[in-house]
Design a protein around this motif. Structure first.
Motif, PDB file in Angstrom:
ATOM      1  N   HIS A   7     -24.326  27.678 -14.370  1.00 12.05           N
ATOM      2  CA  HIS A   7     -24.289  26.326 -14.932  1.00 12.05           C
ATOM      3  C   HIS A   7     -25.375  25.487 -14.264  1.00 12.05           C
ATOM      4  N   THR A   8     -26.260  24.918 -15.069  1.00 18.43           N
ATOM      5  CA  THR A   8     -27.245  23.985 -14.542  1.00 18.43           C
ATOM      6  C   THR A   8     -27.290  22.762 -15.441  1.00 18.43           C
ATOM      7  N   GLU A   9     -27.945  21.727 -14.950  1.00 20.63           N
ATOM      8  CA  GLU A   9     -28.036  20.490 -15.732  1.00 20.63           C
ATOM      9  C   GLU A   9     -28.781  20.719 -17.039  1.00 20.63           C
ATOM     10  N   SER A  10     -29.786  21.600 -17.018  1.00 18.24           N
ATOM     11  CA  SER A  10     -30.600  21.801 -18.217  1.00 18.24           C
ATOM     12  C   SER A  10     -30.059  22.885 -19.141  1.00 18.24           C
ATOM     13  N   LYS A  11     -29.308  23.850 -18.591  1.00 17.58           N
ATOM     14  CA  LYS A  11     -28.892  24.986 -19.423  1.00 17.58           C
ATOM     15  C   LYS A  11     -27.822  25.804 -18.722  1.00 17.58           C
ATOM     16  N   ASP A  12     -26.890  26.364 -19.500  1.00 19.06           N
ATOM     17  CA  ASP A  12     -25.953  27.375 -19.018  1.00 19.06           C
ATOM     18  C   ASP A  12     -26.386  28.719 -19.594  1.00 19.06           C
ATOM     19  N   TYR A  13     -26.292  29.777 -18.793  1.00 17.39           N
ATOM     20  CA  TYR A  13     -26.711  31.089 -19.303  1.00 17.39           C
ATOM     21  C   TYR A  13     -25.963  32.208 -18.585  1.00 17.39           C
ATOM     22  N   PRO A  14     -25.842  33.363 -19.259  1.00 17.66           N
ATOM     23  CA  PRO A  14     -25.096  34.481 -18.671  1.00 17.66           C
ATOM     24  C   PRO A  14     -25.972  35.343 -17.764  1.00 17.66           C
ATOM     25  N   VAL A  15     -25.326  35.900 -16.737  1.00 12.75           N
ATOM     26  CA  VAL A  15     -25.926  36.935 -15.898  1.00 12.75           C
ATOM     27  C   VAL A  15     -24.996  38.143 -15.959  1.00 12.75           C
ATOM     28  N   VAL A  16     -25.491  39.247 -16.485  1.00 13.65           N
ATOM     29  CA  VAL A  16     -24.689  40.459 -16.639  1.00 13.65           C
ATOM     30  C   VAL A  16     -25.183  41.479 -15.614  1.00 13.65           C
ATOM     31  N   ILE A  17     -24.268  41.949 -14.762  1.00 13.20           N
ATOM     32  CA  ILE A  17     -24.625  42.852 -13.660  1.00 13.20           C
ATOM     33  C   ILE A  17     -23.810  44.133 -13.771  1.00 13.20           C
ATOM     34  N   GLY A  18     -24.463  45.271 -13.651  1.00 14.60           N
ATOM     35  CA  GLY A  18     -23.731  46.543 -13.665  1.00 14.60           C
ATOM     36  C   GLY A  18     -24.621  47.688 -14.088  1.00 14.60           C
ATOM     37  N   TYR A  19     -24.050  48.858 -14.212  1.00 10.54           N
ATOM     38  CA  TYR A  19     -24.790  50.035 -14.635  1.00 10.54           C
ATOM     39  C   TYR A  19     -24.843  50.112 -16.165  1.00 10.54           C
ATOM     40  N   ASP A  20     -26.047  50.386 -16.671  1.00 10.60           N
ATOM     41  CA  ASP A  20     -26.291  50.560 -18.110  1.00 10.60           C
ATOM     42  C   ASP A  20     -26.041  49.300 -18.933  1.00 10.60           C
ATOM     43  N   VAL A  21     -26.170  48.129 -18.313  1.00  7.50           N
ATOM     44  CA  VAL A  21     -25.969  46.882 -19.066  1.00  7.50           C
ATOM     45  C   VAL A  21     -27.185  46.553 -19.930  1.00  7.50           C
ATOM     46  N   ILE A  22     -28.247  47.348 -19.813  1.00  6.33           N
ATOM     47  CA  ILE A  22     -29.433  47.106 -20.635  1.00  6.33           C
ATOM     48  C   ILE A  22     -29.092  47.215 -22.127  1.00  6.33           C
ATOM     49  N   HIS A  23     -27.999  47.949 -22.445  1.00  5.52           N
ATOM     50  CA  HIS A  23     -27.567  48.051 -23.846  1.00  5.52           C
ATOM     51  C   HIS A  23     -27.283  46.670 -24.433  1.00  5.52           C
ATOM     52  N   LYS A  24     -26.827  45.755 -23.590  1.00  7.16           N
ATOM     53  CA  LYS A  24     -26.438  44.436 -24.075  1.00  7.16           C
ATOM     54  C   LYS A  24     -27.639  43.556 -24.402  1.00  7.16           C
ATOM     55  N   LEU A  25     -28.813  43.906 -23.868  1.00 11.14           N
ATOM     56  CA  LEU A  25     -30.008  43.133 -24.174  1.00 11.14           C
ATOM     57  C   LEU A  25     -30.325  43.200 -25.666  1.00 11.14           C
ATOM     58  N   ARG A  26     -30.209  44.398 -26.242  1.00 10.86           N
ATOM     59  CA  ARG A  26     -30.498  44.565 -27.667  1.00 10.86           C
ATOM     60  C   ARG A  26     -29.620  43.636 -28.517  1.00 10.86           C
ATOM     61  N   ASP A  27     -28.324  43.629 -28.237  1.00 10.36           N
ATOM     62  CA  ASP A  27     -27.406  42.775 -28.998  1.00 10.36           C
ATOM     63  C   ASP A  27     -27.789  41.306 -28.856  1.00 10.36           C
ATOM     64  N   PHE A  28     -28.156  40.921 -27.649  1.00  3.88           N
ATOM     65  CA  PHE A  28     -28.509  39.520 -27.395  1.00  3.88           C
ATOM     66  C   PHE A  28     -29.749  39.119 -28.188  1.00  3.88           C
ATOM     67  N   LEU A  29     -30.743  40.003 -28.232  1.00  2.00           N
ATOM     68  CA  LEU A  29     -31.968  39.711 -28.966  1.00  2.00           C
ATOM     69  C   LEU A  29     -31.700  39.590 -30.468  1.00  2.00           C
ATOM     70  N   ILE A  30     -30.876  40.494 -30.993  1.00  2.00           N
ATOM     71  CA  ILE A  30     -30.575  40.464 -32.425  1.00  2.00           C
ATOM     72  C   ILE A  30     -29.784  39.209 -32.792  1.00  2.00           C
ATOM     73  N   GLU A  31     -28.785  38.886 -31.973  1.00  2.00           N
ATOM     74  CA  GLU A  31     -27.956  37.712 -32.242  1.00  2.00           C
ATOM     75  C   GLU A  31     -28.764  36.415 -32.167  1.00  2.00           C
ATOM     76  N   SER A  32     -29.766  36.396 -31.281  1.00  2.00           N
ATOM     77  CA  SER A  32     -30.560  35.171 -31.089  1.00  2.00           C
ATOM     78  C   SER A  32     -31.607  34.977 -32.171  1.00  2.00           C
ATOM     79  N   GLN A  33     -31.926  36.030 -32.913  1.00  2.00           N
ATOM     80  CA  GLN A  33     -32.859  35.961 -34.047  1.00  2.00           C
ATOM     81  C   GLN A  33     -34.229  35.404 -33.646  1.00  2.00           C
ATOM     82  N   PHE A  34     -34.758  35.923 -32.552  1.00  2.00           N
ATOM     83  CA  PHE A  34     -36.100  35.534 -32.142  1.00  2.00           C
ATOM     84  C   PHE A  34     -37.129  36.087 -33.128  1.00  2.00           C
TER      85      PHE A  34
END
Length: 360
Positions: A7-34
């Motif tokens: 939590h910060t004044e300018s933005k809240d954002y997730p930090v995901v820590i663990g083994y093989d969490v790189i799988h979640k990056l793909r979902d995040f990119l697709i959901e964000s529609q960059f």
């Protein structure tokens, strides 16, 4: 796996820590529609892990720019090259930069994101222990020959995906460098965490994957808690610089890359602890601490050949200096840091004693 929210004044954002969490990056990119994705990585990661990341992102249009490894990435020249590539690749304000690497890649890529078209989103995918600290909190910068991280900004990422699997290829020096920041977090915030670290880490070979993950997660929580209260370092965030005033001076005086960031910070912490004992009468088993550090492979003394007077000049030019006086983060007790301005005469005297191996 653990998911935290910073939590910060300018933005809240997730930090995901663990083994093989790189799988979640793909979902995040697709959901964000960059609209476009630019991965910035370095020459070391290009050989070791870039193909793994690219396989995870099959079907997502990505661009890749490779920068030099280490602090060599954080120059005006490299910064300009990346900006040029982003323009040539037609990144727009809905594009995203993915910083895939250690702290240097994250610092430089984040600064590119902060300044490209006055700011576009970026995501941190740290691959070193050291980057557990730098990937969280939004400090992004490049270096100047007169000081480290002098050209930069506060710019928070959209998310952090910390896949522990990437740490398995770290060389020993990088393990030491990153672990130094975990030690720092413990000393400024939590006596129990500090003693846990010492008990669980008699040697890096004894540190299990689970204990390392727990230590990194605890470090991120400590950093996140401080940043949530002071995003732009107007107060308590300065405590995160414990060991860094002298540490950055050593790095700059030796030449960036000649000593790792964490190894320089360890020397800075030992010096700051001795100053803390002198000024605040800190009760701390310094001999036990330095013996532990040396057993882990750290050097606890200023490298031979460095000049106390030149180190002082470097410290006075540090961005944390105030009216050209040097401000040190000291400990009143473990978990209770404070800021103290020190005179040139005092620092020169103590630096000389420290370099001679005498107790301050």
């Amino acid at each position: 796996m653990e998911s935290l929210i910073i939590h910060t004044e300018s933005k809240d954002y997730p930090v995901v820590i663990g083994y093989d969490v790189i799988h979640k990056l793909r979902d995040f990119l697709i959901e964000s529609q960059f609209s476009k994705v630019l991965i910035i990585t370095d020459t070391t990661l290009e050989k070791l892990h870039l193909s793994t990341l690219q396989k995870e992102l099959i079907g997502i249009g990505i661009e890749v720019f490779v920068v030099p490894s280490g602090e060599s990435a954080k120059t005006f020249e490299v910064f300009y090259q990346v900006q040029t590539y982003a323009l040539q690749s037609h990144l727009d304000r809905n594009s995203v930069i993915v910083a895939f690497g250690g702290g240097a890649v994250g610092d430089m890529a984040g600064f590119v994101a902060a300044t490209y078209m006055r700011g576009i989103p970026f995501i941190q995918v740290p691959t070193t222990i050291l980057a557990h600290d730098s990937a969280v909190g939004g400090k992004v910068a490049i270096n100047h020959e007169l000081g480290k991280n002098m050209i930069g900004s506060f710019y928070q990422p959209e998310a952090v995906f910390y896949d522990m699997r990437f740490l398995e290829t770290l060389p020993k020096q990088e393990v030491r460098s990153g672990f130094a920041e975990i030690i720092k977090h413990a000393l400024i915030s939590d006596k129990n965490f500090y003693h846990w670290l010492m008990n669980k880490t008699p040697a890096f070979s004894k540190l299990s994957n689970k204990h390392l993950e727990n230590a990194i997660t605890m470090g991120v929580k400590i950093k996140g808690n401080i940043v949530s209260k002071d995003e732009k370092e107007t107060g308590i965030r300065a405590f995160l610089n414990f060991g860094h005033t002298l540490g950055h001076a050593i790095e700059a005086e030796m030449g960036y890359g000649k000593i790792s960031h964490g190894e320089a910070v360890v020397i800075g912490m030992v010096f700051a602890l001795q100053i803390s004992q002198d000024i605040y009468e800190l009760e701390f088993e310094l001999d036990t601490f330095t013996t532990w550090l040396e057993g882990l492979g750290y050097t606890t003394k200023i490298p031979i050949g460095l000049s106390p007077s030149k180190l002082l000049v470097r410290m006075k030019g540090d961005k944390k200096a105030f009216s050209e006086s040097v401000r040190f983060v000291l400990l009143k007790e473990i978990g209770n840091p404070g800021l103290k301005s020190l005179t040139d005469e005092y620092l020169l005297e103590k630096l000389n004693l420290f370099m001679e191996g005498e107790r301050i």
